[in-house]
Design a protein around this motif. Structure first.
Motif, PDB file in Angstrom:
ATOM      1  N   ALA A 170       0.695  -1.175  -0.005  1.00  0.00           N
ATOM      2  CA  ALA A 170      -0.078   0.068  -0.016  1.00  0.00           C
ATOM      3  C   ALA A 170       0.824   1.158  -0.039  1.00  0.00           C
ATOM      4  O   ALA A 170       1.935   1.308   0.648  1.00  0.00           O
ATOM      5  CB  ALA A 170      -0.946   0.145   1.381  1.00  0.00           C
ATOM      6  N   LEU A 171       0.372   2.441  -0.540  1.00  0.00           N
ATOM      7  CA  LEU A 171       0.972   3.697  -0.625  1.00  0.00           C
ATOM      8  C   LEU A 171       1.374   3.829   0.930  1.00  0.00           C
ATOM      9  O   LEU A 171       0.671   3.502   1.738  1.00  0.00           O
ATOM     10  CB  LEU A 171       0.143   4.842  -0.995  1.00  0.00           C
ATOM     11  CG  LEU A 171      -0.294   5.065  -2.619  1.00  0.00           C
ATOM     12  CD1 LEU A 171      -1.280   6.159  -2.669  1.00  0.00           C
ATOM     13  CD2 LEU A 171       1.134   4.970  -3.474  1.00  0.00           C
ATOM     14  N   ARG A 172       2.561   4.474   1.215  1.00  0.00           N
ATOM     15  CA  ARG A 172       2.699   5.130   2.554  1.00  0.00           C
ATOM     16  C   ARG A 172       1.933   6.411   2.800  1.00  0.00           C
ATOM     17  O   ARG A 172       1.731   7.070   1.805  1.00  0.00           O
ATOM     18  CB  ARG A 172       4.156   5.508   2.536  1.00  0.00           C
ATOM     19  CG  ARG A 172       5.306   4.173   2.404  1.00  0.00           C
ATOM     20  CD  ARG A 172       4.990   3.351   3.847  1.00  0.00           C
ATOM     21  NE  ARG A 172       5.456   1.992   3.604  1.00  0.00           N
ATOM     22  CZ  ARG A 172       7.095   1.783   4.122  1.00  0.00           C
ATOM     23  NH1 ARG A 172       7.674   3.051   4.593  1.00  0.00           N
ATOM     24  NH2 ARG A 172       7.297   0.525   3.873  1.00  0.00           N
ATOM     25  N   PRO A 173       1.541   6.647   4.076  1.00  0.00           N
ATOM     26  CA  PRO A 173       0.764   7.872   4.408  1.00  0.00           C
ATOM     27  C   PRO A 173       1.121   8.816   3.825  1.00  0.00           C
ATOM     28  O   PRO A 173       0.342   9.839   3.134  1.00  0.00           O
ATOM     29  CB  PRO A 173       0.793   7.947   5.956  1.00  0.00           C
ATOM     30  CG  PRO A 173       0.875   6.559   6.211  1.00  0.00           C
ATOM     31  CD  PRO A 173       1.897   5.978   5.274  1.00  0.00           C
ATOM     32  N   GLU A 174       2.621   9.290   3.948  1.00  0.00           N
ATOM     33  CA  GLU A 174       3.180  10.618   3.399  1.00  0.00           C
ATOM     34  C   GLU A 174       3.095  10.572   1.817  1.00  0.00           C
ATOM     35  O   GLU A 174       3.659  11.670   1.225  1.00  0.00           O
ATOM     36  CB  GLU A 174       4.558  10.891   3.930  1.00  0.00           C
ATOM     37  CG  GLU A 174       5.569   9.926   3.409  1.00  0.00           C
ATOM     38  CD  GLU A 174       5.674   8.509   4.622  1.00  0.00           C
ATOM     39  OE1 GLU A 174       4.675   8.340   5.138  1.00  0.00           O
ATOM     40  OE2 GLU A 174       6.660   8.249   4.759  1.00  0.00           O
ATOM     41  N   GLN A 175       2.841   9.520   1.083  1.00  0.00           N
ATOM     42  CA  GLN A 175       2.724   9.486  -0.303  1.00  0.00           C
ATOM     43  C   GLN A 175       1.485   9.369  -0.762  1.00  0.00           C
ATOM     44  O   GLN A 175       1.002   8.908  -1.806  1.00  0.00           O
ATOM     45  CB  GLN A 175       3.615   8.244  -0.944  1.00  0.00           C
ATOM     46  CG  GLN A 175       5.170   8.284  -0.522  1.00  0.00           C
ATOM     47  CD  GLN A 175       5.933   9.374  -0.755  1.00  0.00           C
ATOM     48  OE1 GLN A 175       5.570  10.004  -1.775  1.00  0.00           O
ATOM     49  NE2 GLN A 175       7.084   9.636   0.019  1.00  0.00           N
ATOM     50  N   GLY A 176       0.540   9.340   0.189  1.00  0.00           N
ATOM     51  CA  GLY A 176      -0.901   9.591  -0.269  1.00  0.00           C
ATOM     52  C   GLY A 176      -1.921   8.629  -0.013  1.00  0.00           C
ATOM     53  O   GLY A 176      -3.139   8.579  -0.591  1.00  0.00           O
ATOM     54  N   TYR A 177      -1.462   7.521   0.929  1.00  0.00           N
ATOM     55  CA  TYR A 177      -2.393   6.761   1.124  1.00  0.00           C
ATOM     56  C   TYR A 177      -3.915   7.032   1.537  1.00  0.00           C
ATOM     57  O   TYR A 177      -3.939   8.104   2.241  1.00  0.00           O
ATOM     58  CB  TYR A 177      -1.915   6.021   2.596  1.00  0.00           C
ATOM     59  CG  TYR A 177      -2.642   4.605   2.942  1.00  0.00           C
ATOM     60  CD1 TYR A 177      -2.468   3.603   2.861  1.00  0.00           C
ATOM     61  CD2 TYR A 177      -3.497   4.912   3.955  1.00  0.00           C
ATOM     62  CE1 TYR A 177      -3.279   2.467   3.317  1.00  0.00           C
ATOM     63  CE2 TYR A 177      -4.250   3.752   4.689  1.00  0.00           C
ATOM     64  CZ  TYR A 177      -4.015   2.762   4.122  1.00  0.00           C
ATOM     65  OH  TYR A 177      -4.817   1.615   4.754  1.00  0.00           O
ATOM     66  N   PRO A 178      -4.828   6.500   1.121  1.00  0.00           N
ATOM     67  CA  PRO A 178      -4.844   5.271   0.228  1.00  0.00           C
ATOM     68  C   PRO A 178      -4.796   5.631  -1.205  1.00  0.00           C
ATOM     69  O   PRO A 178      -4.724   4.425  -1.995  1.00  0.00           O
ATOM     70  CB  PRO A 178      -6.099   4.691   0.873  1.00  0.00           C
ATOM     71  CG  PRO A 178      -7.018   5.737   0.884  1.00  0.00           C
ATOM     72  CD  PRO A 178      -6.210   6.819   1.505  1.00  0.00           C
ATOM     73  N   LEU A 179      -4.610   6.471  -1.861  1.00  0.00           N
ATOM     74  CA  LEU A 179      -5.037   6.902  -3.141  1.00  0.00           C
ATOM     75  C   LEU A 179      -4.188   7.958  -3.661  1.00  0.00           C
ATOM     76  O   LEU A 179      -4.210   9.044  -3.001  1.00  0.00           O
ATOM     77  CB  LEU A 179      -6.428   6.994  -3.598  1.00  0.00           C
ATOM     78  CG  LEU A 179      -6.976   6.701  -5.120  1.00  0.00           C
ATOM     79  CD1 LEU A 179      -6.528   5.168  -5.422  1.00  0.00           C
ATOM     80  CD2 LEU A 179      -8.404   6.721  -4.911  1.00  0.00           C
ATOM     81  N   ARG A 180      -3.577   8.143  -4.826  1.00  0.00           N
ATOM     82  CA  ARG A 180      -2.699   9.248  -5.230  1.00  0.00           C
ATOM     83  C   ARG A 180      -2.838   9.114  -6.820  1.00  0.00           C
ATOM     84  O   ARG A 180      -2.855   7.854  -7.428  1.00  0.00           O
ATOM     85  CB  ARG A 180      -1.340   9.211  -4.875  1.00  0.00           C
ATOM     86  CG  ARG A 180      -0.180   8.429  -5.630  1.00  0.00           C
ATOM     87  CD  ARG A 180       1.167   8.857  -5.257  1.00  0.00           C
ATOM     88  NE  ARG A 180       1.190  10.326  -5.473  1.00  0.00           N
ATOM     89  CZ  ARG A 180       2.436  11.028  -4.995  1.00  0.00           C
ATOM     90  NH1 ARG A 180       3.278  10.277  -4.177  1.00  0.00           N
ATOM     91  NH2 ARG A 180       2.469  12.230  -5.045  1.00  0.00           N
ATOM     92  N   ALA A 181      -2.680  10.244  -7.475  1.00  0.00           N
ATOM     93  CA  ALA A 181      -2.362  10.505  -8.817  1.00  0.00           C
ATOM     94  C   ALA A 181      -0.895  10.125  -9.148  1.00  0.00           C
ATOM     95  O   ALA A 181      -0.167  10.583  -8.474  1.00  0.00           O
ATOM     96  CB  ALA A 181      -2.811  11.943  -9.432  1.00  0.00           C
ATOM     97  N   VAL A 182      -0.740   9.681 -10.341  1.00  0.00           N
ATOM     98  CA  VAL A 182       0.624   9.594 -10.840  1.00  0.00           C
ATOM     99  C   VAL A 182       0.654  10.092 -12.309  1.00  0.00           C
ATOM    100  O   VAL A 182       0.102   9.588 -13.265  1.00  0.00           O
ATOM    101  CB  VAL A 182       0.823   7.978 -10.845  1.00  0.00           C
ATOM    102  CG1 VAL A 182       2.194   7.593 -11.717  1.00  0.00           C
ATOM    103  CG2 VAL A 182       1.052   7.273  -9.475  1.00  0.00           C
ATOM    104  N   ILE A 183       1.405  11.186 -12.509  1.00  0.00           N
ATOM    105  CA  ILE A 183       1.509  11.833 -13.606  1.00  0.00           C
ATOM    106  C   ILE A 183       2.888  11.960 -14.481  1.00  0.00           C
ATOM    107  O   ILE A 183       3.820  12.665 -14.068  1.00  0.00           O
ATOM    108  CB  ILE A 183       1.078  13.386 -13.377  1.00  0.00           C
ATOM    109  CG1 ILE A 183      -0.099  13.657 -12.269  1.00  0.00           C
ATOM    110  CG2 ILE A 183       0.650  14.217 -14.721  1.00  0.00           C
ATOM    111  CD1 ILE A 183      -1.224  13.273 -12.496  1.00  0.00           C
ATOM    112  N   PRO A 184       3.073  10.690 -14.884  1.00  0.00           N
ATOM    113  CA  PRO A 184       4.426  10.402 -15.417  1.00  0.00           C
ATOM    114  C   PRO A 184       5.284  11.437 -16.127  1.00  0.00           C
ATOM    115  O   PRO A 184       4.836  12.350 -16.906  1.00  0.00           O
ATOM    116  CB  PRO A 184       4.368   9.156 -16.356  1.00  0.00           C
ATOM    117  CG  PRO A 184       3.016   8.578 -16.032  1.00  0.00           C
ATOM    118  CD  PRO A 184       2.227   9.840 -15.461  1.00  0.00           C
ATOM    119  N   GLY A 185       6.590  11.896 -15.670  1.00  0.00           N
ATOM    120  CA  GLY A 185       7.108  12.596 -16.207  1.00  0.00           C
ATOM    121  C   GLY A 185       7.031  14.234 -15.894  1.00  0.00           C
ATOM    122  O   GLY A 185       7.808  15.006 -16.412  1.00  0.00           O
TER     123      GLY A 185
END
Lengths: 395, 395
Positions: free
Chosen positions: B208-223
């Motif tokens: 699972a994503l770590r809390p500081e990386q947006g747990y439980p859901l984040r956007a990934v916008i490559p580049g």
């Protein structure tokens, strides 16, 4: 499936304000080394307790049913040790190369880190993974039937580079790798493999090896059984024949039906397992679902994975997603709709050599049922109409 | 370099018996979720303290000088937040899609996990990475000059799949992504990018994503710049123009010398840095050494990295090792011998579009020195004759 927004009876979790929107969260100085969310505390490695006499000579299994993608998080990696986890000061650690070499050498950790480095993602599987299943379905969860495996990115030095420094004598044919743990774990390794692709690694997944993975130094023997990947590596001796150590005579040989034993059965053949659904991860919903699993081969890369939902009568080719690398886990998916029917779920891996994962009965015809090691037979999960899932045996 | 073994004055660390060989280590039940060795305790993310008013609106920098390979360990990933880390119960988290869509929808986490998944390794770089260096060499360590970056394997659902469920209206041209943190962080995203390669991710590095990386859901916008990768993602609204949020007007615009601002400068151009040697990781030995570094491009993959040891007069092509993937970090090495001479170390990345990383002065000619963002100029480290290394400026 997703609810329509903006209805007359709106979801209070959308219209309301949660505590995490109302109050400041923790600041950055609270987490110099980060950990998972408190809502993920149940996701841990586990011992089964009864498998070995003590926790210092036991196994923690990777929770495969809770993971995704192909990287195993370092904190959840399978571990096996014989005298507990050696806690080594890297400043006092040495690697000696001796035996049939021109220049016996002693390397500090700094010496090793000043040599050319390579980075490779490899699976490590214990030869005893699925070992309880030789005589029928035993363990209710892929964590326990298939969790003696992990897949991490290593950084290290090619063993060939280290051996070239010491200068192998012409009669050197085997190496003995020895650990600095209290067990002094050791195994014999054919020189041909050592010169091909073996790494002496000091990092995994970007940072130093974890203590239970051999900190500060371990052997990485791609595609071969995990017991050979000696941890806490302190010595490599070159010789002209195998050493016949405990771990390659009493253990890690395969007792056949006729009483003979297969020895030096190093390579891990192609294998796969459906991780979801599985006994620890039952189906919760009818309709749209994701079936997910892992496949791997010690002989090369995964070319195809087929999945059956009816115990092997009909097969469909799964979607493999993510990097497909040599001697690395591959992740596969089948996106399917479930109407609540009972299912017998199986997966079957094919590798780049053309090898096809056998059924358990095909394997037993050749190997009998006395062995503990090298069980790569097709796993069957019975999914009941309520979604509960069990380990079953259909050959 | 390695010492000869078997001499008249043998190394007591080889001939003696260490505590870790004498006593049992910890058993498996002690580490259900593993952590680094106690000898690695100094390897942590760090705040600089003075950069922001409070820890809840600040930055922890990745210790690049202590890492190897291309995976950033989840516990050491750069983090930036605006109201602290939201601690979200995934059972109460919802993602709404609304605005110019035919069917506004609300997804639970389980809804999202039942949709087809993809796995991708991508770098995330803050637009302000190296931002302090616009006006000259400032910070003594690549952790602080370049550590607002990480590279992890994501598992998630293609945003296009989610948008297809909701049904975009023909006049939809932009999306607004909104977080569930107390800052309600939001940014506008062009629809073309959203339909191309954006992921809505729930896992990183297998778990699972770590809390500081947006747990439980984040956007990934490559580049694209990290600020767009909205964490704790709770809402996606479709509209016909950008929202002009605080984070795309007051912040994340680039003030030029003539007083105009560049806006919507999303893409992170090709960049590289030598992580070793660097101010926090000086050279310790003469003779054999490994120079190591990272290169990346938001426009594609890394094709070549050149390294200079004399401030850009002479260049050699570095050895890239490990997977080279689109919009992912690449690891490079130069294996060299050091006689103790002073060196001016630089690296220069080239990407699959032919773009070559510029010098800082070339960049300043176009952009001036007023900006904070998008500084991808070539970094120079001065290595003194004793091995101490400093951040210096030579254009």
């Amino acid at each position: 499936m997703p609810a329509a927004a903006g209805s007359a009876d709106p979801d209070p979790l959308i219209t309301g304000v949660q505590d995490w929107q109302r109050y400041l969260g923790d600041g950055v100085d609270k987490r110099p080394y980060g950990l998972p969310s408190k809502f993920e505390k149940h996701i841990v490695r586990r011992d089964v307790g009864w498998l070995t006499a003590s926790a210092e000579s036991s196994v923690n299994f990777t929770p495969l049913h809770e993971l995704d993608g192909i990287i195993t998080p370092s904190g959840l990696c399978f571990e096996r040790h014989h005298s507990g986890v050696a806690e080594i000061d890297p400043g006092s650690h040495r690697l000696m190369i001796n035996g049939l070499v021109d220049r016996p050498l002693v390397f500090t950790m700094d010496d090793i880190k000043r040599m050319p480095r390579v980075n490779k993602l490899y699976f490590l599987e214990c030869a005893a993974n699925s070992g309880m299943e030789w005589r029928g379905a035993q363990l209710n969860g892929c964590q326990f039937t298939h969790g003696m495996i992990h897949n991490v990115m290593y950084t290290g030095v090619s063993l060939k580079v280290l051996l070239d420094e010491a200068g192998l004598r012409p009669n050197a044919k085997w190496l003995m790798l020895e650990g600095a743990d209290a067990a002094g774990m050791n195994r014999s390794l054919p020189l041909e493999k050592a010169l091909n692709d073996v790494l002496i690694a000091f990092a995994m997944n970007g940072e130093a090896l974890r203590p239970e993975q051999g900190y500060p130094l371990r052997a990485v023997i791609p595609g071969w059984e995990g017991n050979l990947w000696v941890k806490w590596l302190r010595r490599i001796e070159a010789g002209d024949q195998p050493w016949q150590t405990r771990e390659e005579t009493s253990k890690y040989t395969d007792l056949l039906a006729d009483g003979r034993s297969r020895k030096h059965t190093f390579i891990m053949d192609a294998k796969s397992v459906v991780t979801n659904p599985s006994p620890q991860a039952p189906l919760k919903y009818k309709g749209r679902n994701v079936l997910s699993g892992l496949a791997w081969s010690g002989r090369g890369s995964i070319k195809r994975v087929d999945v059956s939902l009816d115990g092997g009568r009909n097969w469909q080719t799964a979607r493999i997603d993510g990097p497909v690398l040599d001697k690395s886990l591959a992740r596969f998916y089948v996106d399917f709709d479930w109407s609540g029917q009972e299912m017998m779920v199986q997966s079957r891996a094919m590798d780049s050599t053309g090898y096809v994962q056998p059924s358990k009965d095909e394997l037993r015809k050749v190997r009998g049922v006395n062995s503990i090691y090298h069980n790569n037979g097709i796993q069957t999960w019975l999914v009941r109409s309520g979604g509960e899932t069990e380990n079953v045996e259909i050959g």
